[in-house]
Scaffold this motif. Structure first.
Motif, mmCIF file in Angstrom:
data_model
loop_
_atom_site.group_PDB
_atom_site.id
_atom_site.type_symbol
_atom_site.label_atom_id
_atom_site.label_comp_id
_atom_site.label_asym_id
_atom_site.label_seq_id
_atom_site.Cartn_x
_atom_site.Cartn_y
_atom_site.Cartn_z
ATOM 1 N N LEU A 128 0.835 -1.191 0.000
ATOM 2 C CA LEU A 128 0.000 0.000 0.000
ATOM 3 C C LEU A 128 0.874 1.247 0.000
ATOM 4 O O LEU A 128 1.758 1.393 0.855
ATOM 5 C CB LEU A 128 -0.920 0.012 1.215
ATOM 6 N N LEU A 129 0.636 2.124 -0.943
ATOM 7 C CA LEU A 129 1.312 3.418 -1.003
ATOM 8 C C LEU A 129 0.310 4.476 -0.562
ATOM 9 O O LEU A 129 -0.753 4.632 -1.171
ATOM 10 C CB LEU A 129 1.798 3.713 -2.414
ATOM 11 N N ARG A 130 0.657 5.202 0.500
ATOM 12 C CA ARG A 130 -0.268 6.167 1.104
ATOM 13 C C ARG A 130 0.331 7.566 1.076
ATOM 14 O O ARG A 130 0.865 8.060 2.076
ATOM 15 C CB ARG A 130 -0.577 5.765 2.540
ATOM 16 N N PRO A 131 0.254 8.265 -0.054
ATOM 17 C CA PRO A 131 0.843 9.601 -0.133
ATOM 18 C C PRO A 131 -0.044 10.679 0.469
ATOM 19 O O PRO A 131 -1.266 10.551 0.544
ATOM 20 C CB PRO A 131 0.984 9.817 -1.648
ATOM 21 N N ARG A 132 0.594 11.745 0.893
ATOM 22 C CA ARG A 132 -0.095 12.987 1.194
ATOM 23 C C ARG A 132 -0.464 13.658 -0.144
ATOM 24 O O ARG A 132 -0.225 13.128 -1.216
ATOM 25 C CB ARG A 132 0.801 13.909 2.023
ATOM 26 N N ALA A 133 -1.000 14.849 -0.067
ATOM 27 C CA ALA A 133 -1.391 15.575 -1.273
ATOM 28 C C ALA A 133 -0.197 15.722 -2.209
ATOM 29 O O ALA A 133 0.948 15.876 -1.783
ATOM 30 C CB ALA A 133 -1.931 16.951 -0.898
ATOM 31 N N ALA A 175 8.573 -0.994 -5.341
ATOM 32 C CA ALA A 175 7.689 -2.058 -4.866
ATOM 33 C C ALA A 175 7.355 -3.042 -5.979
ATOM 34 O O ALA A 175 7.236 -4.253 -5.740
ATOM 35 C CB ALA A 175 6.412 -1.460 -4.295
ATOM 36 N N LEU A 176 7.214 -2.536 -7.206
ATOM 37 C CA LEU A 176 6.860 -3.397 -8.339
ATOM 38 C C LEU A 176 8.010 -4.286 -8.784
ATOM 39 O O LEU A 176 7.785 -5.390 -9.297
ATOM 40 C CB LEU A 176 6.415 -2.540 -9.527
ATOM 41 N N THR A 177 9.237 -3.820 -8.614
ATOM 42 C CA THR A 177 10.388 -4.527 -9.165
ATOM 43 C C THR A 177 11.312 -5.111 -8.102
ATOM 44 O O THR A 177 12.338 -5.705 -8.437
ATOM 45 C CB THR A 177 11.218 -3.585 -10.070
ATOM 46 N N GLY A 178 10.968 -4.953 -6.824
ATOM 47 C CA GLY A 178 11.823 -5.454 -5.754
ATOM 48 C C GLY A 178 11.878 -6.977 -5.719
ATOM 49 O O GLY A 178 11.102 -7.673 -6.396
ATOM 50 N N ALA A 184 6.113 -7.006 0.281
ATOM 51 C CA ALA A 184 4.808 -7.625 0.530
ATOM 52 C C ALA A 184 4.350 -7.356 1.960
ATOM 53 O O ALA A 184 5.141 -7.402 2.915
ATOM 54 C CB ALA A 184 4.884 -9.127 0.273
ATOM 55 N N GLY A 185 3.076 -7.046 2.100
ATOM 56 C CA GLY A 185 2.507 -6.809 3.423
ATOM 57 C C GLY A 185 2.952 -5.509 4.059
ATOM 58 O O GLY A 185 2.821 -5.337 5.271
ATOM 59 N N ARG A 186 3.440 -4.568 3.251
ATOM 60 C CA ARG A 186 3.921 -3.294 3.787
ATOM 61 C C ARG A 186 3.000 -2.157 3.349
ATOM 62 O O ARG A 186 2.490 -2.138 2.230
ATOM 63 C CB ARG A 186 5.347 -3.001 3.281
ATOM 64 N N ALA A 187 2.810 -1.209 4.244
ATOM 65 C CA ALA A 187 2.047 0.005 3.958
ATOM 66 C C ALA A 187 2.968 1.193 4.193
ATOM 67 O O ALA A 187 3.503 1.355 5.301
ATOM 68 C CB ALA A 187 0.811 0.091 4.835
ATOM 69 N N TYR A 188 3.165 2.011 3.170
ATOM 70 C CA TYR A 188 4.128 3.097 3.221
ATOM 71 C C TYR A 188 3.404 4.449 3.173
ATOM 72 O O TYR A 188 2.720 4.766 2.200
ATOM 73 C CB TYR A 188 5.087 3.021 2.036
#
Length: 288
Positions: A128-133, A175-178, A184-188
């Motif tokens: 999960l990628l959780r960016p600010r604005a 994350a796509l190429t690691g 896996a199972g990480r939220a950033y």
């Protein structure tokens, strides 16, 4: 094979630019002709979240997918179910930092939380990628800057640790190429290096442009009218509620995750603005 959705959007475009040569890449777009740039050798296919047959075709032989969806009232099951059936192993989803704020209960945040839950329960690996604005949101000021040298916004002194979309895209590519299981199972949670207000951003733009800019604060009713001209009423309401939370200080925190992922500092708003000054200058036809 990596599947990229949202390829014509703010983050998807940058993901395509940053993906390295090597992995097979398929780009899914409702209108493939709108895909402006693509990784060399990428396959571009038609795909629509409302068209199950197109999703089945787009997901064939895909190992990892980058998922970008909109708060349109539909949930991500329409993508996740065929992805699981097609044998996709890992989904990297663009979400939002607000999902971690217990005070955030607007439509858009509730939608993101629900879709995160669906992904975690899907049986596939997830990130999960959780960016600010996004710093690029300030491009909405370009017309008034060109016409009147003025920026108009709601709650001009409230701050947001906004992030450069290029940094979010770089995190997505990692994350796509690691290596298998690395993300896996990480939220950033992804933020910029500094929390800034709209008034402070206006001042930085003025300095870079070498011209005086004026900041005018919108009233809540003026902001509602402006948002209502661009979005459905429920989305406009959600954006106004988000602005109220920002005004209470809920978006001021700077998170260290992004520099840790990228191995360098996150880009500043000044960095972003310096690279996009042409967007705020005179229209091309008026330059000479």
């Amino acid at each position: 094979m990596i599947l990229v959705t949202g390829a014509t959007g703010t983050i998807g475009r940058e993901v395509l630019r940053l993906l390295p040569a090597g992995p097979a890449v398929r780009i899914m777009a409702r209108n493939p002709a709108r895909v402006a740039c693509a990784t060399q050798g990428a396959e571009i296919v038609h795909g629509d979240f409302t068209d199950p047959a197109s999703l089945t075709d787009a997901l064939h032989n895909v190992h990892t997918a980058f998922l970008v969806t909109n708060p349109d009232g539909n949930d991500d099951a329409r993508f996740l179910d065929p992805a699981r059936a097609a044998g996709v192993r890992h989904v990297v989803k663009l979400s939002a930092a607000a999902v971690t704020d217990p005070r955030a209960d607007d439509l858009i945040t509730r939608h993101q939380r629900h879709n995160e839950d669906l992904l975690r329960a899907s049986g596939m690996d997830w990130t999960l990628l959780r960016p600010r604005a996004f710093m690029s949101n300030t491009l909405s000021w370009a017309r008034s800057i060109r016409a009147d040298r003025v920026v108009r916004a709601l709650y001009g002194t409230s701050v947001n640790a906004c992030v450069d979309p290029r940094d979010v895209a770089e995190a997505a590519v990692r994350a796509l190429t690691g290596a298998a299981g690395e993300h896996a199972g990480r939220a950033y949670t992804l933020t910029g290096p500094q929390a800034l207000s709209a008034a402070q951003q206006t001042a930085q733009l003025a300095g870079l442009l070498g011209q005086e800019l004026r900041f005018e604060e919108l009233s809540p009713q003026q902001a509602r009218t402006a948002l209502g001209a661009r979005y459905p009423a429920d989305i406009a309401d959600a954006l106004l509620e988000s602005a109220r939370r920002q005004h209470s200080g809920s978006k001021a925190g700077v998170d260290p995750t992004l520099p840790g992922l990228l191995g360098r500092p996150a880009r500043s708003f000044r960095d972003w603005a310096a690279d996009h000054l042409n967007a705020f200058g005179p229209e091309p036809a008026a330059r000479d």
